[in-house]
Design an enzyme around this catalytic site. Sequence first.
Site, PDB file in Angstrom:
ATOM      1  N   ASP A 102       0.855  -1.185   0.000  1.00 64.44           N
ATOM      2  CA  ASP A 102       0.000   0.000   0.000  1.00 64.44           C
ATOM      3  C   ASP A 102       0.889   1.233   0.000  1.00 64.44           C
ATOM      4  O   ASP A 102       1.862   1.309   0.758  1.00 64.44           O
ATOM      5  CB  ASP A 102      -0.915  -0.006   1.225  1.00 64.44           C
ATOM      6  CG  ASP A 102      -1.879   1.166   1.238  1.00 64.44           C
ATOM      7  OD1 ASP A 102      -3.041   0.964   0.848  1.00 64.44           O
ATOM      8  OD2 ASP A 102      -1.469   2.276   1.637  1.00 64.44           O
ATOM      9  N   ASN A 129      -2.612  13.076  -2.996  1.00 66.15           N
ATOM     10  CA  ASN A 129      -3.712  13.614  -3.813  1.00 66.15           C
ATOM     11  C   ASN A 129      -4.112  15.017  -3.350  1.00 66.15           C
ATOM     12  O   ASN A 129      -4.369  15.907  -4.181  1.00 66.15           O
ATOM     13  CB  ASN A 129      -4.924  12.685  -3.737  1.00 66.15           C
ATOM     14  CG  ASN A 129      -4.799  11.474  -4.656  1.00 66.15           C
ATOM     15  OD1 ASN A 129      -4.140  11.555  -5.698  1.00 66.15           O
ATOM     16  ND2 ASN A 129      -5.410  10.365  -4.286  1.00 66.15           N
ATOM     17  N   GLU A 139      -4.971   2.462  -3.650  1.00 66.54           N
ATOM     18  CA  GLU A 139      -3.514   2.498  -3.732  1.00 66.54           C
ATOM     19  C   GLU A 139      -2.873   1.179  -3.324  1.00 66.54           C
ATOM     20  O   GLU A 139      -1.674   1.120  -3.056  1.00 66.54           O
ATOM     21  CB  GLU A 139      -2.956   3.631  -2.859  1.00 66.54           C
ATOM     22  CG  GLU A 139      -3.217   3.484  -1.374  1.00 66.54           C
ATOM     23  CD  GLU A 139      -4.529   4.078  -0.914  1.00 66.54           C
ATOM     24  OE1 GLU A 139      -4.640   4.419   0.271  1.00 66.54           O
ATOM     25  OE2 GLU A 139      -5.460   4.207  -1.761  1.00 66.54           O
ATOM     26  N   ASP A 156      -2.483   9.895  -9.897  1.00 70.84           N
ATOM     27  CA  ASP A 156      -2.597   8.874 -10.958  1.00 70.84           C
ATOM     28  C   ASP A 156      -1.231   8.547 -11.537  1.00 70.84           C
ATOM     29  O   ASP A 156      -0.926   7.378 -11.836  1.00 70.84           O
ATOM     30  CB  ASP A 156      -3.531   9.377 -12.066  1.00 70.84           C
ATOM     31  CG  ASP A 156      -4.981   9.441 -11.611  1.00 70.84           C
ATOM     32  OD1 ASP A 156      -5.310   8.825 -10.577  1.00 70.84           O
ATOM     33  OD2 ASP A 156      -5.790  10.101 -12.307  1.00 70.84           O
TER      34      ASP A 156
END
Length: 573
Positions: free
Chosen positions: A445, A453, A488, A462
């Site tokens: 992860d 973000n 993620e 992204d």
Amino acid sequence: MFFFGRQRCLLLLVLCLCTLFTNSVRAHPILVTEPHSTPLGAHASFLVEHGRPLQLRQAYRAWQDGRFDRGDSPIASYGIGSSPVWMQFDLRNPSADWLPQTLTLGKTWMDHLHVYLLQDGRVLRAWKAGDGQAATAALVPGVGYRLPMQLPPGDSQVFIRAQTPDPFVLSVFLRSQAETSAAEHRVQYGYGVLFGFLLALICYNLMLYLGFRSRSYLYYALYLASFIGMCLSYSGHGFSWWWPEAPGFQRFVILGSMVLYGCCGFLFASCFLKLQEHAPTVRRWVIAFCVAALILMVHFVWIGSHVDAAVLAFNFVTLFSVTMVLLGVLSIRHGQREGRYFLGAALCSMLGVAATALSVRGVIPMTAVTFHGVEFGIMLEATLLSLALARQMRSQEEALRNARRLYRIDSLTGLPNRCAFYEDTLGIWSTAVRHDRPLSVIMLDIDHFKDVNDHHGHQFGDQALVAIGDLLAGSCRAGDRVARWGGEEFVLLLPETTLAQACRFAERLRRAIGNCQLVKGNNRIRLSASFGVVQRGYQASLNELLREADRKLYEAKQQGRNCVVSARSLETA
């Protein structure tokens, strides 16, 4: 005196011209000892009845009076709903013996054919034929009516009275028995090739329908079957084989099958071109057109109006051919790739139908090519439509493959998704359990991805997911499986890998991610990830193994992130 002498000269000139005209109408006798491979229409003379029907003696007198017109075409064609027509031609048998010959009259849909053989004004023999009476041995399907004759020595005449409310097409051949048999075999072989080709396509499309359940294949098979039915009816095969004692049914079955053929063609076109999706208004008009034609045909059959039914049938088929071409143009405008094949097929069919329809209605000369134009056209149309269906099938298979690929592949990273991971790894799990081989799972992860973000934007997030996905895919062996688990999170399944080997591999991945720098403007941003690693042991299923790896990943986050935690808590960063 000079004036009256001049009148007598003019009268004499007129009489001479009339004599020459009468002699020109009466064609030279046909030598029956010579072969004649073409119809006799150009060697004959004709008289169209007006008013009351003529008897043979009246027609003979009209011929003697020069009221017959010289034929200008090998095949006589007078259109739909013509009055009865008399045909006359002279024969000459130079031998001293009676000569056997075969007179063949077509087409098979002529209602009434009365044939008389005369010599010196005496009737030697008379025949009756036509589909206005029960079928006899004289009917040869696809050819016409075959009448064996014995021709006397010297000169003789043949008078034929033909009548039909259908398109008046009269072709007359006089040949030897061997020539007649050879010509009939050629016609039957031609129909055999046509029917065999179409039946093969019907079976092929029915199998495709059973395999793919696409109604286009079913409707195309129905369309081809309707053409075969129409062809069997107008060629006389149905009348000869199946309903020889039903001339009343034969009167309308040809016309009804023509309308049914057009309706089946529209049904196929509507489904194949997806008119309900691309042109719903056009589809409604096509349906209304077909329903109106069917209702009118039933009405004309009910009241026994043969001429109206014939006009309806031929106009409907003509409009059907033109409309199919317009639908092909419409499909191309809507960007349908199969529309080009459909348009080419519709053009072939339209030209064939137009040639046949115009020739039987007397608009263009009737020849073997124009009469059989609809059959040539349908064979070309069937070939092109088969290509169109094959093209559509390939497009559907390609779309299905793309849909399956999109169903299995994560659109952002290009890695398999969770569903694809399960499909790809169940076999690997079963093999490891059956042979008791080592199997490990790594679940990772990205650390603080929400902050990435929030601070740098989702587009940058992204980019981070794509970069890590590429790193994982490039680091795995051929037999390993990697997937985006969601958000993620990523997962790796490592066959033939012990826990220690998996932990070392996870540590290499952790360092590689840490060394991966993403650039945004003038800033270089580093990422990190947490790892949970387990090896197959007591777990009864792959899901249990994955849940164990997820728990180890959670422990790695609890220990401060950017570390590898295994079932033995081997390593931390």
